[in-house]
Structures are given as structure tokens and as C-alpha cells.
Design a protein around this motif. Structure first.
Motif, PDB file in Angstrom:
ATOM      1  N   HIS A 100     -12.430  -0.905   3.099  1.00 50.07           N
ATOM      2  CA  HIS A 100     -10.912  -0.633   3.220  1.00 50.07           C
ATOM      3  C   HIS A 100     -10.873   0.644   3.965  1.00 50.07           C
ATOM      4  O   HIS A 100      -9.618   1.178   4.011  1.00 50.07           O
ATOM      5  N   CYS A 121       0.790  -1.270   0.017  1.00 51.66           N
ATOM      6  CA  CYS A 121      -0.098   0.056  -0.011  1.00 51.66           C
ATOM      7  C   CYS A 121       0.760   1.353  -0.016  1.00 51.66           C
ATOM      8  O   CYS A 121       0.237   2.415  -0.117  1.00 51.66           O
ATOM      9  N   ASP A 143      -7.233  -4.028  -3.414  1.00 48.56           N
ATOM     10  CA  ASP A 143      -7.465  -2.902  -2.687  1.00 48.56           C
ATOM     11  C   ASP A 143      -7.670  -1.538  -3.621  1.00 48.56           C
ATOM     12  O   ASP A 143      -6.804  -1.490  -4.564  1.00 48.56           O
ATOM     13  N   CYS A 200      -7.269   1.854  -2.851  1.00 48.93           N
ATOM     14  CA  CYS A 200      -7.005   2.775  -1.497  1.00 48.93           C
ATOM     15  C   CYS A 200      -7.474   4.207  -1.925  1.00 48.93           C
ATOM     16  O   CYS A 200      -8.133   4.725  -1.007  1.00 48.93           O
ATOM     17  N   HIS A 248      -8.220   5.935   4.637  1.00 44.47           N
ATOM     18  CA  HIS A 248      -6.928   5.011   4.434  1.00 44.47           C
ATOM     19  C   HIS A 248      -5.907   5.271   5.347  1.00 44.47           C
ATOM     20  O   HIS A 248      -4.687   5.604   4.914  1.00 44.47           O
ATOM     21  N   ALA A 250      -5.646  -0.036   5.747  1.00 45.35           N
ATOM     22  CA  ALA A 250      -4.335   0.484   4.990  1.00 45.35           C
ATOM     23  C   ALA A 250      -3.243  -0.266   5.735  1.00 45.35           C
ATOM     24  O   ALA A 250      -3.059  -0.233   6.852  1.00 45.35           O
ATOM     25  N   HIS A 287      -3.509  -4.301  -5.909  1.00 49.59           N
ATOM     26  CA  HIS A 287      -4.155  -3.208  -6.120  1.00 49.59           C
ATOM     27  C   HIS A 287      -4.732  -2.980  -7.464  1.00 49.59           C
ATOM     28  O   HIS A 287      -4.331  -3.383  -8.457  1.00 49.59           O
TER      29      HIS A 287
END
Ligand SMILES: [Zn+2]
Length: 258
Positions: free
Chosen positions: A113, A16, A61, A63, A117, A164, A217
Motif C-alpha cells: 500500500h 482512505c 487497507d 494505511c 501513503h 493511497a 480498512h
């Protein structure tokens, strides 16, 4: 020189961080409190999927930033189910992509999520240079703010949460569970925060075995990693893997951590 690296060797050192635009600090984790809290990264696998052939769960994810249409269209064109973890921040700027996901409810499970974040860690510290939520109240706000945004955008109430950086204190995990969410770990780090090259990502996907949960991602359309994700997905499909979503699974989360 490139070397083969397993997810466990990689840990989540890069998870991330690309999405956050954060440079890798040294040391990666630092606590403002005098005692450094123990952080865990839960491992998640799936088991006993009915039917023939190996099965994996693809998790992505989102983000912040945009959507990677290379991955999104590959999933749709090949009718491959997956679980997408979105933040309120991502939802705010990606209504069209979210509409595409919602238009394919048989493919996309939307999960939480977080709102902003920030790592769902209940003590003030930094992880990869990112300030954590910092208190139980702020962990709850991060978790529930993400869920509220999904429902406000027309999605179903999420049942899984992934914070995150995917790191937590044991007490934060207990808190998140008490709020009614399952904490989504993984067993293969597919793209190391979208920072791996295409061939590196494809290699990580190729390592998958029956029961693995892969994280990568779907919010970095300019990164080479997305090309590797597409290759990896198509490779698994060609090798006869089946794809399941987290909400279709009920087994308890493994307590084993990386
Ligand atoms: Zn993230």
C-alpha cells in the motif's frame, strides 16, 4: 436522512480520507498544473473461481494508525482468507499485528500500500487535500519503499499494489506495472474510508455478488465501520460465500474504471 448509496455513486470520494485525518475539501481534486490530469480508479473483479457457490475477495487497507482487532480476530476465528495492503508507516507501529498475520500464511496475503501513503500519481496535485507523489521517480519510491518495508519485516515480495486514495493517472498505472506490480482495484467500496456507519458498511457487504472485490480498512479500531465489516463478513459466510485472495487469481485487471 440516510439514503442508500451505491459504490459507484459514492465513487471514492471518501476512500482512505479517514485514515489520513483529512477533511473533505471542495473541490476534492485540484491540480497545481494548469491542465487537470485525468485520474482513474481501476475496477477489479475475480472470475471463475473453482468450486461451488459464489466467491468474493476481501481486501483491507492498513494505511497507518493501528489494527482493528475486531476484524483481525473475525478473520482468524472463522479461517477466512483475505488480502491486506500495508504501508511502511503502518508496519513500523504494528509489528505484533503483522506477526499474527505472518503466523497465518494460509489466511493473510500481504501486499503493498506504499511507503508513506501518498497517492501514486506522477504529477504534482492534491487528492482529497493530500499531496501526490508528484513525479515518476516519487511514484517509484512510494511503490518500492512499501515493498521493501514488507520484505524487511519478513514478508514475501508483494505482487499487488494499491496506492493511497486508489486513484492514478494512466501513466502512473503503466509505470507501476513496469515495476512488476499489478494494480489492485476493487468493485465494492465497503466502508468509504472507514467513515460509514456500521449498518451502512454491512449493507455494502450484503450487496456483494459472485466475483466482487471488496475494499475496506483494518486500521481504524475506534471507528463504527469496523463493526459493520465484521457483520458483513459473517453475513457473507452465512450465505455460503467463499473467500479468495488476490494472489490466487491470474485474470487480467479490468480496464473499466469508475
Ligand atoms: Zn490507505
Amino acid at each position: 436522512m440516510k439514503t442508500m448509496t451505491t459504490p459507484r455513486m459514492f465513487g471514492l470520494a471518501l476512500l482512505c480520507t479517514a485514515s489520513l485525518g483529512a477533511a473533505m475539501p471542495a473541490p476534492a481534486i485540484s491540480a497545481t498544473a494548469s491542465a487537470k490530469p485525468r485520474l482513474t480508479e481501476p475496477k477489479l473483479t475475480i472470475s471463475e473461481v473453482e468450486g461451488q457457490g459464489p466467491a468474493v475477495a476481501l481486501t483491507f487497507d492498513a494505511c497507518m494508525g493501528k489494527v482493528d482487532d475486531r476484524i483481525l480476530s473475525t478473520l482468524i476465528d472463522n479461517r477466512i482468507p483475505s488480502t491486506i495492503f500495508v504501508t511502511a508507516r503502518w508496519l513500523k507501529h504494528n509489528a505484533a499485528a503483522f506477526a499474527v498475520m505472518r503466523a497465518n500464511p494460509d489466511l493473510f496475503e500481504i501486499e503493498d500500500h506504499g511507503e508513506n501513503h501518498v497517492p501514486a500519481i506522477d504529477v504534482p496535485m492534491t487528492v482529497f487535500g493530500i499531496k501526490t507523489a508528484g513525479s515518476p521517480e516519487d511514484v517509484a519510491a512510494e511503490v518500492e519503499g512499501g515493498a521493501a518495508a514488507i520484505m524487511a519485516a519478513g514478508g514475501e515480495r508483494p505482487i499487488w499494489f494499491r496506492g493511497a486514495t486508489a486513484k492514478y493517472t494512466p501513466s502512473a498505472i503503466a509505470e507501476i506495472q513496469s515495476l512488476g506490480y499489478r494494480v489492485a482495484g476493487y468493485s465494492i467500496n465497503g466502508d468509504s474510508g472507514s467513515l460509514l456507519g456500521a449498518s451502512g458498511v454491512a449493507r455494502q457487504y450484503h450487496r456483494a455478488k459472485d466475483g466482487d472485490v471488496i475494499i475496506s480498512h483494518i486500521n481504524q479500531p475506534t471507528h463504527e465501520a469496523g463493526e459493520g465489516v465484521v457483520k458483513g463478513i459473517l453475513d457473507l459466510k452465512a450465505r455460503g460465500f467463499r473467500f479468495v485472495r488476490l494472489k490466487d487469481r491470474t485474470e487480467p485487471l479490468s480496464t473499466k474504471s469508475f
